[in-house]
Design a protein around this motif. Sequence first.
Motif, PDB file in Angstrom:
ATOM      1  N   GLY A  89       0.784  -1.225   0.000  1.00  0.00           N
ATOM      2  CA  GLY A  89       0.000   0.000   0.000  1.00  0.00           C
ATOM      3  C   GLY A  89       0.815   1.273   0.000  1.00  0.00           C
ATOM      4  O   GLY A  89       0.255   2.370   0.076  1.00  0.00           O
ATOM      5  N   SER A  90       2.138   1.145  -0.115  1.00  0.00           N
ATOM      6  CA  SER A  90       2.993   2.340  -0.072  1.00  0.00           C
ATOM      7  C   SER A  90       3.051   3.073  -1.410  1.00  0.00           C
ATOM      8  O   SER A  90       3.548   4.195  -1.474  1.00  0.00           O
ATOM      9  CB  SER A  90       4.414   1.959   0.363  1.00  0.00           C
ATOM     10  OG  SER A  90       4.979   1.024  -0.543  1.00  0.00           O
ATOM     11  N   GLY A  91       2.560   2.453  -2.480  1.00  0.00           N
ATOM     12  CA  GLY A  91       2.528   3.099  -3.781  1.00  0.00           C
ATOM     13  C   GLY A  91       3.449   2.507  -4.823  1.00  0.00           C
ATOM     14  O   GLY A  91       3.514   3.006  -5.955  1.00  0.00           O
ATOM     15  N   LYS A  92       4.157   1.431  -4.487  1.00  0.00           N
ATOM     16  CA  LYS A  92       5.138   0.848  -5.416  1.00  0.00           C
ATOM     17  C   LYS A  92       4.478   0.394  -6.723  1.00  0.00           C
ATOM     18  O   LYS A  92       4.933   0.756  -7.807  1.00  0.00           O
ATOM     19  CB  LYS A  92       5.844  -0.349  -4.756  1.00  0.00           C
ATOM     20  CG  LYS A  92       6.542  -0.037  -3.444  1.00  0.00           C
ATOM     21  CD  LYS A  92       7.337  -1.212  -2.925  1.00  0.00           C
ATOM     22  CE  LYS A  92       6.534  -2.479  -2.692  1.00  0.00           C
ATOM     23  NZ  LYS A  92       5.498  -2.316  -1.638  1.00  0.00           N
ATOM     24  N   SER A  93       3.424  -0.402  -6.613  1.00  0.00           N
ATOM     25  CA  SER A  93       2.772  -0.934  -7.813  1.00  0.00           C
ATOM     26  C   SER A  93       2.139   0.176  -8.639  1.00  0.00           C
ATOM     27  O   SER A  93       2.201   0.157  -9.879  1.00  0.00           O
ATOM     28  CB  SER A  93       1.707  -1.976  -7.431  1.00  0.00           C
ATOM     29  OG  SER A  93       2.310  -3.100  -6.813  1.00  0.00           O
ATOM     30  N   THR A  94       1.531   1.137  -7.974  1.00  0.00           N
ATOM     31  CA  THR A  94       0.907   2.243  -8.698  1.00  0.00           C
ATOM     32  C   THR A  94       1.947   3.041  -9.469  1.00  0.00           C
ATOM     33  O   THR A  94       1.694   3.477 -10.605  1.00  0.00           O
ATOM     34  CB  THR A  94       0.140   3.161  -7.731  1.00  0.00           C
ATOM     35  OG1 THR A  94      -0.868   2.398  -7.069  1.00  0.00           O
ATOM     36  CG2 THR A  94      -0.518   4.314  -8.475  1.00  0.00           C
ATOM     37  N   LEU A  95       3.114   3.227  -8.881  1.00  0.00           N
ATOM     38  CA  LEU A  95       4.180   3.946  -9.577  1.00  0.00           C
ATOM     39  C   LEU A  95       4.565   3.218 -10.861  1.00  0.00           C
ATOM     40  O   LEU A  95       4.699   3.837 -11.929  1.00  0.00           O
ATOM     41  CB  LEU A  95       5.391   4.095  -8.657  1.00  0.00           C
ATOM     42  CG  LEU A  95       6.619   4.813  -9.247  1.00  0.00           C
ATOM     43  CD1 LEU A  95       6.250   6.203  -9.752  1.00  0.00           C
ATOM     44  CD2 LEU A  95       7.736   4.897  -8.216  1.00  0.00           C
ATOM     45  N   LEU A  96       4.724   1.905 -10.790  1.00  0.00           N
ATOM     46  CA  LEU A  96       5.065   1.137 -11.988  1.00  0.00           C
ATOM     47  C   LEU A  96       3.954   1.226 -13.024  1.00  0.00           C
ATOM     48  O   LEU A  96       4.213   1.363 -14.225  1.00  0.00           O
ATOM     49  CB  LEU A  96       5.314  -0.330 -11.621  1.00  0.00           C
ATOM     50  CG  LEU A  96       6.504  -0.618 -10.712  1.00  0.00           C
ATOM     51  CD1 LEU A  96       6.651  -2.121 -10.496  1.00  0.00           C
ATOM     52  CD2 LEU A  96       7.797  -0.044 -11.265  1.00  0.00           C
ATOM     53  N   ARG A  97       2.711   1.148 -12.586  1.00  0.00           N
ATOM     54  CA  ARG A  97       1.580   1.210 -13.514  1.00  0.00           C
ATOM     55  C   ARG A  97       1.479   2.589 -14.171  1.00  0.00           C
ATOM     56  O   ARG A  97       1.084   2.695 -15.338  1.00  0.00           O
ATOM     57  CB  ARG A  97       0.287   0.856 -12.788  1.00  0.00           C
ATOM     58  CG  ARG A  97       0.199  -0.619 -12.390  1.00  0.00           C
ATOM     59  CD  ARG A  97      -1.050  -0.915 -11.582  1.00  0.00           C
ATOM     60  NE  ARG A  97      -2.262  -0.675 -12.352  1.00  0.00           N
ATOM     61  CZ  ARG A  97      -2.820  -1.546 -13.182  1.00  0.00           C
ATOM     62  NH1 ARG A  97      -2.272  -2.741 -13.346  1.00  0.00           N
ATOM     63  NH2 ARG A  97      -3.920  -1.247 -13.844  1.00  0.00           N
ATOM     64  N   CYS A  98       1.841   3.632 -13.465  1.00  0.00           N
ATOM     65  CA  CYS A  98       1.864   4.965 -14.066  1.00  0.00           C
ATOM     66  C   CYS A  98       2.937   5.054 -15.149  1.00  0.00           C
ATOM     67  O   CYS A  98       2.709   5.635 -16.217  1.00  0.00           O
ATOM     68  CB  CYS A  98       2.106   6.027 -12.999  1.00  0.00           C
ATOM     69  SG  CYS A  98       0.688   6.354 -11.926  1.00  0.00           S
ATOM     70  N   VAL A  99       4.113   4.490 -14.874  1.00  0.00           N
ATOM     71  CA  VAL A  99       5.195   4.526 -15.860  1.00  0.00           C
ATOM     72  C   VAL A  99       4.804   3.781 -17.130  1.00  0.00           C
ATOM     73  O   VAL A  99       5.150   4.188 -18.243  1.00  0.00           O
ATOM     74  CB  VAL A  99       6.493   3.937 -15.265  1.00  0.00           C
ATOM     75  CG1 VAL A  99       7.573   3.790 -16.336  1.00  0.00           C
ATOM     76  CG2 VAL A  99       6.994   4.806 -14.114  1.00  0.00           C
ATOM     77  N   ASN A 100       4.045   2.689 -16.985  1.00  0.00           N
ATOM     78  CA  ASN A 100       3.603   1.904 -18.147  1.00  0.00           C
ATOM     79  C   ASN A 100       2.306   2.444 -18.745  1.00  0.00           C
ATOM     80  O   ASN A 100       1.744   1.843 -19.661  1.00  0.00           O
ATOM     81  CB  ASN A 100       3.437   0.441 -17.748  1.00  0.00           C
ATOM     82  CG  ASN A 100       3.430  -0.496 -18.921  1.00  0.00           C
ATOM     83  OD1 ASN A 100       2.459  -1.189 -19.169  1.00  0.00           O
ATOM     84  ND2 ASN A 100       4.518  -0.536 -19.679  1.00  0.00           N
ATOM     85  N   LEU A 101       1.815   3.562 -18.224  1.00  0.00           N
ATOM     86  CA  LEU A 101       0.592   4.216 -18.688  1.00  0.00           C
ATOM     87  C   LEU A 101      -0.650   3.350 -18.520  1.00  0.00           C
ATOM     88  O   LEU A 101      -1.639   3.504 -19.249  1.00  0.00           O
ATOM     89  CB  LEU A 101       0.736   4.662 -20.158  1.00  0.00           C
ATOM     90  CG  LEU A 101       1.930   5.574 -20.474  1.00  0.00           C
ATOM     91  CD1 LEU A 101       1.878   6.032 -21.929  1.00  0.00           C
ATOM     92  CD2 LEU A 101       1.968   6.773 -19.534  1.00  0.00           C
ATOM     93  N   LEU A 102      -0.611   2.456 -17.538  1.00  0.00           N
ATOM     94  CA  LEU A 102      -1.801   1.699 -17.183  1.00  0.00           C
ATOM     95  C   LEU A 102      -2.694   2.511 -16.246  1.00  0.00           C
ATOM     96  O   LEU A 102      -3.858   2.167 -16.035  1.00  0.00           O
ATOM     97  CB  LEU A 102      -1.415   0.372 -16.521  1.00  0.00           C
ATOM     98  CG  LEU A 102      -0.690  -0.608 -17.436  1.00  0.00           C
ATOM     99  CD1 LEU A 102      -0.183  -1.806 -16.641  1.00  0.00           C
ATOM    100  CD2 LEU A 102      -1.595  -1.073 -18.573  1.00  0.00           C
TER     101      LEU A 102
END
Length: 255
Positions: A47-60
């Motif tokens: 829940g710290s934001g790691k996955s969301t950061l990756l998804r933003c970089v991949n434009l998901l």
Amino acid sequence: MISTTGQAAGLLSIRNLRKSFGTNLVLDDVSLDVQQGECVVLIGASGSGKSTLLRCVNLLEVVDDGVIELAGADITDPRVNADQVRSRVGIVFQAFNLFPHLTVLQNVTLSPIKVHGLPRAEAETRARAMLERVGLSDKATAKPDELSGGQQQRVAIARALVNSPVLMLLDEVTSALDPELVGEVLSLLRELKDEGMTMLIATHEMGFAKQVADTVCFLDGGRLLEVGPPSQVLEDPEQPRTRQFLARIIEAGRL
């Protein structure tokens, strides 16, 4: 907030990134550079934001504010073709996301054929070379449910690599594996690092981060609290919250 703004712009440059889901602020003013050939590891509690950061970089995910640049181009510009960006940025999730009704070879050739328009023969040649690269050349005709979890994850990595990405994003790629299968996937990532692949990795594998990362980033509550080499962040962290997080990791025997 910790930022790497003082560095020269890297292959990937993230500036003042913000992302919310409803009233939940998931990424809060995150800035980070990833240099060509660098392995940057994201650590932090769930829940710290790691996955969301990756998804933003991949434009998901569509960012609320901030800029993401890939090789100097603003990929958060609404006019950008997301599929073209994703053809240059490979992503692998903790769930293998393989199509169960397709063979291993068909899973790996799907994107080159359907998205990039490669002739089937050329796509299969590339795919077979990539399967050999990840040690699965003998599994081309197998279905995913005939493979171990570690083998399935290596197929997922091969699928991401087959388009020759300039950047690989890996999101907790060992979390769904039995402990005895984790090593084979981490070994492959070490090899990719040695070959110069640029990687941004979210992981709970602190030992792997300590051995392989050039830079470790600690996220907490969507904020980038600490950035530095593994020896500093993992062994002598400056922030009290980082020390608290690592103490719990050590108690659990994971560092």
